[in-house]
Design a protein around this motif. Structure first.
Motif, PDB file in Angstrom:
ATOM      1  N   VAL A   1       0.863  -1.179   0.000  1.00 35.38           N
ATOM      2  CA  VAL A   1       0.000   0.000   0.000  1.00 35.38           C
ATOM      3  C   VAL A   1       0.899   1.228   0.000  1.00 35.38           C
ATOM      4  O   VAL A   1       1.484   1.587   1.019  1.00 35.38           O
ATOM      5  CB  VAL A   1      -0.923   0.005   1.242  1.00 35.38           C
ATOM      6  CG1 VAL A   1      -1.868   1.204   1.191  1.00 35.38           C
ATOM      7  CG2 VAL A   1      -1.719  -1.297   1.324  1.00 35.38           C
ATOM      8  N   VAL A   2       1.010   1.890  -1.155  1.00 43.68           N
ATOM      9  CA  VAL A   2       1.903   3.038  -1.252  1.00 43.68           C
ATOM     10  C   VAL A   2       1.176   4.350  -1.019  1.00 43.68           C
ATOM     11  O   VAL A   2       1.810   5.364  -0.718  1.00 43.68           O
ATOM     12  CB  VAL A   2       2.634   3.077  -2.605  1.00 43.68           C
ATOM     13  CG1 VAL A   2       3.597   1.929  -2.736  1.00 43.68           C
ATOM     14  CG2 VAL A   2       1.655   3.090  -3.760  1.00 43.68           C
ATOM     15  N   ASP A   3      -0.143   4.363  -1.128  1.00 46.64           N
ATOM     16  CA  ASP A   3      -0.913   5.539  -0.743  1.00 46.64           C
ATOM     17  C   ASP A   3      -2.303   5.082  -0.307  1.00 46.64           C
ATOM     18  O   ASP A   3      -3.011   4.420  -1.067  1.00 46.64           O
ATOM     19  CB  ASP A   3      -1.036   6.539  -1.899  1.00 46.64           C
ATOM     20  CG  ASP A   3      -1.504   7.890  -1.383  1.00 46.64           C
ATOM     21  OD1 ASP A   3      -0.647   8.674  -0.939  1.00 46.64           O
ATOM     22  OD2 ASP A   3      -2.717   8.137  -1.380  1.00 46.64           O
ATOM     23  N   GLY A   4      -2.665   5.447   0.918  1.00 44.51           N
ATOM     24  CA  GLY A   4      -3.949   5.042   1.483  1.00 44.51           C
ATOM     25  C   GLY A   4      -3.785   4.196   2.721  1.00 44.51           C
ATOM     26  O   GLY A   4      -4.756   3.625   3.227  1.00 44.51           O
ATOM     27  N   GLN A   5      -2.555   4.119   3.252  1.00 44.13           N
ATOM     28  CA  GLN A   5      -2.291   3.202   4.356  1.00 44.13           C
ATOM     29  C   GLN A   5      -3.081   3.538   5.613  1.00 44.13           C
ATOM     30  O   GLN A   5      -3.593   2.645   6.299  1.00 44.13           O
ATOM     31  CB  GLN A   5      -0.788   3.143   4.672  1.00 44.13           C
ATOM     32  CG  GLN A   5      -0.139   4.437   5.108  1.00 44.13           C
ATOM     33  CD  GLN A   5       0.328   5.262   3.936  1.00 44.13           C
ATOM     34  OE1 GLN A   5       0.059   4.925   2.784  1.00 44.13           O
ATOM     35  NE2 GLN A   5       1.019   6.363   4.225  1.00 44.13           N
ATOM     36  N   GLN A   6      -3.224   4.829   5.944  1.00 45.18           N
ATOM     37  CA  GLN A   6      -3.946   5.178   7.166  1.00 45.18           C
ATOM     38  C   GLN A   6      -5.446   4.929   7.008  1.00 45.18           C
ATOM     39  O   GLN A   6      -6.114   4.495   7.955  1.00 45.18           O
ATOM     40  CB  GLN A   6      -3.690   6.645   7.538  1.00 45.18           C
ATOM     41  CG  GLN A   6      -2.264   6.929   7.981  1.00 45.18           C
ATOM     42  CD  GLN A   6      -1.914   6.260   9.298  1.00 45.18           C
ATOM     43  OE1 GLN A   6      -2.767   5.728   9.992  1.00 45.18           O
ATOM     44  NE2 GLN A   6      -0.639   6.279   9.638  1.00 45.18           N
ATOM     45  N   ARG A   7      -5.968   5.202   5.820  1.00 46.29           N
ATOM     46  CA  ARG A   7      -7.387   4.911   5.585  1.00 46.29           C
ATOM     47  C   ARG A   7      -7.645   3.416   5.676  1.00 46.29           C
ATOM     48  O   ARG A   7      -8.626   2.970   6.282  1.00 46.29           O
ATOM     49  CB  ARG A   7      -7.801   5.437   4.201  1.00 46.29           C
ATOM     50  CG  ARG A   7      -8.002   6.942   4.147  1.00 46.29           C
ATOM     51  CD  ARG A   7      -8.248   7.416   2.727  1.00 46.29           C
ATOM     52  NE  ARG A   7      -7.015   7.516   1.963  1.00 46.29           N
ATOM     53  CZ  ARG A   7      -6.934   7.357   0.657  1.00 46.29           C
ATOM     54  NH1 ARG A   7      -8.011   7.059  -0.042  1.00 46.29           N
ATOM     55  NH2 ARG A   7      -5.772   7.469   0.040  1.00 46.29           N
ATOM     56  N   LEU A   8      -6.757   2.624   5.064  1.00 48.17           N
ATOM     57  CA  LEU A   8      -6.961   1.171   5.078  1.00 48.17           C
ATOM     58  C   LEU A   8      -6.827   0.620   6.494  1.00 48.17           C
ATOM     59  O   LEU A   8      -7.631  -0.221   6.922  1.00 48.17           O
ATOM     60  CB  LEU A   8      -5.932   0.511   4.154  1.00 48.17           C
ATOM     61  CG  LEU A   8      -6.316  -0.869   3.602  1.00 48.17           C
ATOM     62  CD1 LEU A   8      -7.621  -0.792   2.818  1.00 48.17           C
ATOM     63  CD2 LEU A   8      -5.204  -1.389   2.689  1.00 48.17           C
ATOM     64  N   ALA A   9      -5.833   1.091   7.247  1.00 39.33           N
ATOM     65  CA  ALA A   9      -5.657   0.627   8.629  1.00 39.33           C
ATOM     66  C   ALA A   9      -6.876   0.986   9.475  1.00 39.33           C
ATOM     67  O   ALA A   9      -7.324   0.192  10.323  1.00 39.33           O
ATOM     68  CB  ALA A   9      -4.394   1.239   9.237  1.00 39.33           C
ATOM     69  N   THR A  10      -7.446   2.165   9.247  1.00 39.60           N
ATOM     70  CA  THR A  10      -8.639   2.597   9.988  1.00 39.60           C
ATOM     71  C   THR A  10      -9.826   1.700   9.678  1.00 39.60           C
ATOM     72  O   THR A  10     -10.580   1.299  10.580  1.00 39.60           O
ATOM     73  CB  THR A  10      -8.976   4.056   9.635  1.00 39.60           C
ATOM     74  OG1 THR A  10      -7.912   4.903  10.071  1.00 39.60           O
ATOM     75  CG2 THR A  10     -10.275   4.497  10.302  1.00 39.60           C
ATOM     76  N   ILE A  11     -10.008   1.369   8.407  1.00 39.61           N
ATOM     77  CA  ILE A  11     -11.101   0.484   8.002  1.00 39.61           C
ATOM     78  C   ILE A  11     -10.952  -0.883   8.652  1.00 39.61           C
ATOM     79  O   ILE A  11     -11.915  -1.450   9.183  1.00 39.61           O
ATOM     80  CB  ILE A  11     -11.149   0.365   6.463  1.00 39.61           C
ATOM     81  CG1 ILE A  11     -11.609   1.692   5.850  1.00 39.61           C
ATOM     82  CG2 ILE A  11     -12.075  -0.770   6.030  1.00 39.61           C
ATOM     83  CD1 ILE A  11     -11.370   1.807   4.357  1.00 39.61           C
ATOM     84  N   PHE A  12      -9.734  -1.423   8.643  1.00 42.60           N
ATOM     85  CA  PHE A  12      -9.489  -2.722   9.273  1.00 42.60           C
ATOM     86  C   PHE A  12      -9.816  -2.667  10.764  1.00 42.60           C
ATOM     87  O   PHE A  12     -10.415  -3.595  11.314  1.00 42.60           O
ATOM     88  CB  PHE A  12      -8.032  -3.141   9.086  1.00 42.60           C
ATOM     89  CG  PHE A  12      -7.666  -3.507   7.669  1.00 42.60           C
ATOM     90  CD1 PHE A  12      -8.637  -3.807   6.727  1.00 42.60           C
ATOM     91  CD2 PHE A  12      -6.331  -3.538   7.273  1.00 42.60           C
ATOM     92  CE1 PHE A  12      -8.298  -4.137   5.426  1.00 42.60           C
ATOM     93  CE2 PHE A  12      -5.973  -3.882   5.979  1.00 42.60           C
ATOM     94  CZ  PHE A  12      -6.963  -4.181   5.044  1.00 42.60           C
ATOM     95  N   GLU A  13      -9.419  -1.591  11.417  1.00 43.61           N
ATOM     96  CA  GLU A  13      -9.667  -1.465  12.860  1.00 43.61           C
ATOM     97  C   GLU A  13     -11.162  -1.406  13.153  1.00 43.61           C
ATOM     98  O   GLU A  13     -11.640  -2.044  14.088  1.00 43.61           O
ATOM     99  CB  GLU A  13      -8.980  -0.211  13.402  1.00 43.61           C
ATOM    100  CG  GLU A  13      -7.467  -0.324  13.499  1.00 43.61           C
ATOM    101  CD  GLU A  13      -6.838   0.956  14.013  1.00 43.61           C
ATOM    102  OE1 GLU A  13      -7.551   1.761  14.644  1.00 43.61           O
ATOM    103  OE2 GLU A  13      -5.639   1.159  13.772  1.00 43.61           O
ATOM    104  N   PHE A  14     -11.907  -0.641  12.358  1.00 44.33           N
ATOM    105  CA  PHE A  14     -13.344  -0.523  12.619  1.00 44.33           C
ATOM    106  C   PHE A  14     -14.053  -1.852  12.399  1.00 44.33           C
ATOM    107  O   PHE A  14     -14.892  -2.254  13.206  1.00 44.33           O
ATOM    108  CB  PHE A  14     -13.971   0.556  11.736  1.00 44.33           C
ATOM    109  CG  PHE A  14     -15.437   0.760  12.016  1.00 44.33           C
ATOM    110  CD1 PHE A  14     -15.860   1.330  13.203  1.00 44.33           C
ATOM    111  CD2 PHE A  14     -16.395   0.334  11.108  1.00 44.33           C
ATOM    112  CE1 PHE A  14     -17.220   1.492  13.485  1.00 44.33           C
ATOM    113  CE2 PHE A  14     -17.750   0.495  11.365  1.00 44.33           C
ATOM    114  CZ  PHE A  14     -18.158   1.072  12.566  1.00 44.33           C
ATOM    115  N   LEU A  15     -13.704  -2.544  11.323  1.00 46.55           N
ATOM    116  CA  LEU A  15     -14.340  -3.831  11.053  1.00 46.55           C
ATOM    117  C   LEU A  15     -13.942  -4.888  12.084  1.00 46.55           C
ATOM    118  O   LEU A  15     -14.597  -5.924  12.192  1.00 46.55           O
ATOM    119  CB  LEU A  15     -13.990  -4.313   9.642  1.00 46.55           C
ATOM    120  CG  LEU A  15     -14.561  -3.458   8.499  1.00 46.55           C
ATOM    121  CD1 LEU A  15     -14.131  -4.007   7.150  1.00 46.55           C
ATOM    122  CD2 LEU A  15     -16.076  -3.402   8.579  1.00 46.55           C
TER     123      LEU A  15
END
Length: 540
Positions: free
Chosen positions: A106-120
């Motif tokens: 993940v070269v751009d979007g890492q914080q958004r993706l990590a946030t989504i994983f945490e919420f789910l």
């Protein structure tokens, strides 16, 4: 700056495009002069539902060098609020690392993706306002129609393939005013003999032939540098740039004849001889670093020699087991696999410690004989105390449930309830650490699962029979009788003990191996008790 009217609401809270701030797209003169270089890189646009991304999150690598900024709770809440409202997110950019199965960096979007994983994963709550509007604070508390919308929400991403380092640099100069040097590229500039050693090891056959991810942006050097830092400072050391930089600077006079160098090179030599070419088990940096560190724990002991096939099989088993558990999403139950994956996706300093502990625990369960090769720290790290207590508790609950089901048909308990029963049930959850502890465990299990049901169970489960076989060896003279019968008894006991411990006799077991045997035996009993309960429930 783009027009504010075109920016989603979550941008006004600080969680902006490109995971930090909206940037003017500025291309340097140097980038423009190299425009002709961008000819080999391929890019394709795609969309993917969040539930599919989440259930395959082991295929998305978020490198440590991208984790300097950690979003605060309001940013995370704002992002999920935007998803709940169906607002589109800025595009994600992934670089394809390997195929079969495809995995990405993940070269751009890492914080958004990590946030989504945490919420789910139910790791944070929505704001009071959002929760009131949508019917729940956490993902698991949302109404089905709302959680379905989150599952079906599509993210837009561009997948980059066949890109050289120069091409990636030029692309990101256009995208976000230049691609910052990652930790590996900055470490490469440090004058240190440890740096020199790590660069040399990054060209080892293990990296050139065995791993399935390409050496983009010093990826192989990145792995070796982290392995070396953990070997020098201990597995609890940090792996961000500042941490590894400090180790490199402190090791300017590092010797390739040191114990650290010998262990690292020896681990790479061993893995190069054990792992098949371009192994899909080694398709990410985190997994590769974790396996090398695990072998460093074992390297130098004669017990590791000749176990290449076992390690290769374990790597395959572990990675497939992890993928299977991750695929279950919220239904996942294996706490070790869940912790391992979370340590990869989440921004936590303790990630290497967690991965090391889980890998060792799984390895020792896969083949307890590896305990003989482990150093004391590795054996101590694989602490099974909590799991033993949890499984024993489940066994006690199953005994109660089986008694209830049996008594509803027969008017009496299946397992005898006495004062001794209470004591025995409590003691089977206490971790054993010696041969004497083992004998007491076997006696308690025999009382509970052989004497307890007695003739009420005409066909006892295999684990109950195994307990009886183990107890016979400890409580009776197996040498009594004719030669053929004595041999048969000894072979039976040896086979049963090996089934749970990997050894042929408890008298040759090391203290660290007894908890593994206890856990394996309790798990077998738990499984047979679950089947027994289903059988009685179905005939009730």
């Amino acid at each position: 700056m783009p027009n504010a009217a075109t920016v989603p609401e979550w941008a006004s809270h600080g969680s902006l495009a490109l995971d930090g701030q909206l940037r003017d797209i500025v291309i340097s003169n140097d980038a423009v002069s190299k425009i002709g270089v961008v000819v080999g890189m391929k890019m394709k646009s795609d969309k993917r539902e969040l539930d599919k991304v989440y259930k395959r999150r082991d295929r998305y690598e978020i490198p440590d060098w991208q984790r300097d900024e950690v979003w605060d709770l309001p940013r995370k809440q704002a992002l999920i609020d935007s998803i709940l409202r169906g607002w589109r997110l800025p595009k994600f950019y992934f670089v394809a690392l390997s195929a079969k199965p495809i995995s990405y960096e993940v070269v751009d979007g890492q914080q958004r993706l990590a946030t989504i994983f945490e919420f789910l994963s139910d790791e944070f709550e929505l704001t009071e306002e959002t929760a009131a509007e949508f019917g729940g604070k956490k993902y698991s508390e949302l109404p089905d129609d709302i959680s379905d919308k989150i599952d079906d929400f599509e993210i837009d991403f561009d997948e980059i393939e066949d890109a050289s380092d120069d091409e990636l640099m030029i692309f990101f100069q256009r995208l976000q005013s230049g691609l910052q040097l990652n930790s590996s590229e900055r470490l490469n500039a440090i004058n240190s003999k440890l740096k020199t050693f790590c660069k040399k090891m990054s060209k080892h056959k293990f990296f050139t032939d065995k791993v399935a991810f390409e050496d983009k942006r010093y990826a192989h050097f990145d792995v070796v540098a982290k392995v070396a830092a953990l070997e020098v400072e201990g597995v609890g050391a940090g792996l961000r740039y500042s941490d590894v930089k400090g180790v490199f600077e402190a090791q300017k006079s590092f010797s390739e004849k040191s114990q650290v160098a010998v262990r690292v090179k020896g681990a790479l030599d061993f893995l190069a001889s054990a792992i098949p070419d371009k192994s899909p088990a080694f398709r990410s940096r985190s997994m590769t670093q974790s396996f090398i560190t695990m072998i460093c724990h074992l390297y130098g002991k004669d017990e590791l020699k000749g176990k290449e096939l076992q390690i290769a099989k374990f790597a395959e088993t572990f990675v497939s087991g992890l993928a299977s558990e991750v695929e279950k999403g919220q239904a996942a139950t294996d706490s070790d696999f869940i912790s391992f994956q979370k340590s990869v996706n989440a921004n936590v300093k303790t990630g290497p410690v967690t991965r090391d502990k889980v890998l060792l625990r799984k390895l020792f369960q896969f083949d307890p004989r590896f305990l003989e090769a482990a150093d004391p720290d590795a054996a101590a790290a694989a602490d099974f105390t909590g799991e033993i207590a949890d499984v024993a508790k489940e066994v006690r609950i199953l005994i109660t449930a089986a008694n209830t089901a049996y008594s509803s048909k027969h008017g009496s308990d299946l397992f005898k309830p006495t004062n001794k029963t209470t004591t025995a049930q409590a003691e089977i959850g206490e971790t054993i650490k010696s041969y004497d502890d083992y004998k007491r465990l076997v006696e308690n299990l025999y009382f509970l699962f052989w004497e307890g049901p007695g003739s009420k169970l005409t066909d006892k489960p295999d684990s109950f029979k195994d307990v009886n076989a183990l107890r016979t060896e400890e409580q009776h003279d197996v040498d009594h009788g004719n030669t053929s019968h004595v041999k048969s008894k000894k072979l039976k006991h040896g086979d049963v003990f090996k089934k749970y411990s990997g050894l042929t006799s408890p008298v040759i077991a090391a203290p660290a191996q007894f908890p593994l045997l206890q856990l394996a035996l309790l798990r077998a009993i738990r499984s047979d008790m679950q089947a027994l309960l289903l059988e009685h429930a179905s005939t009730a």
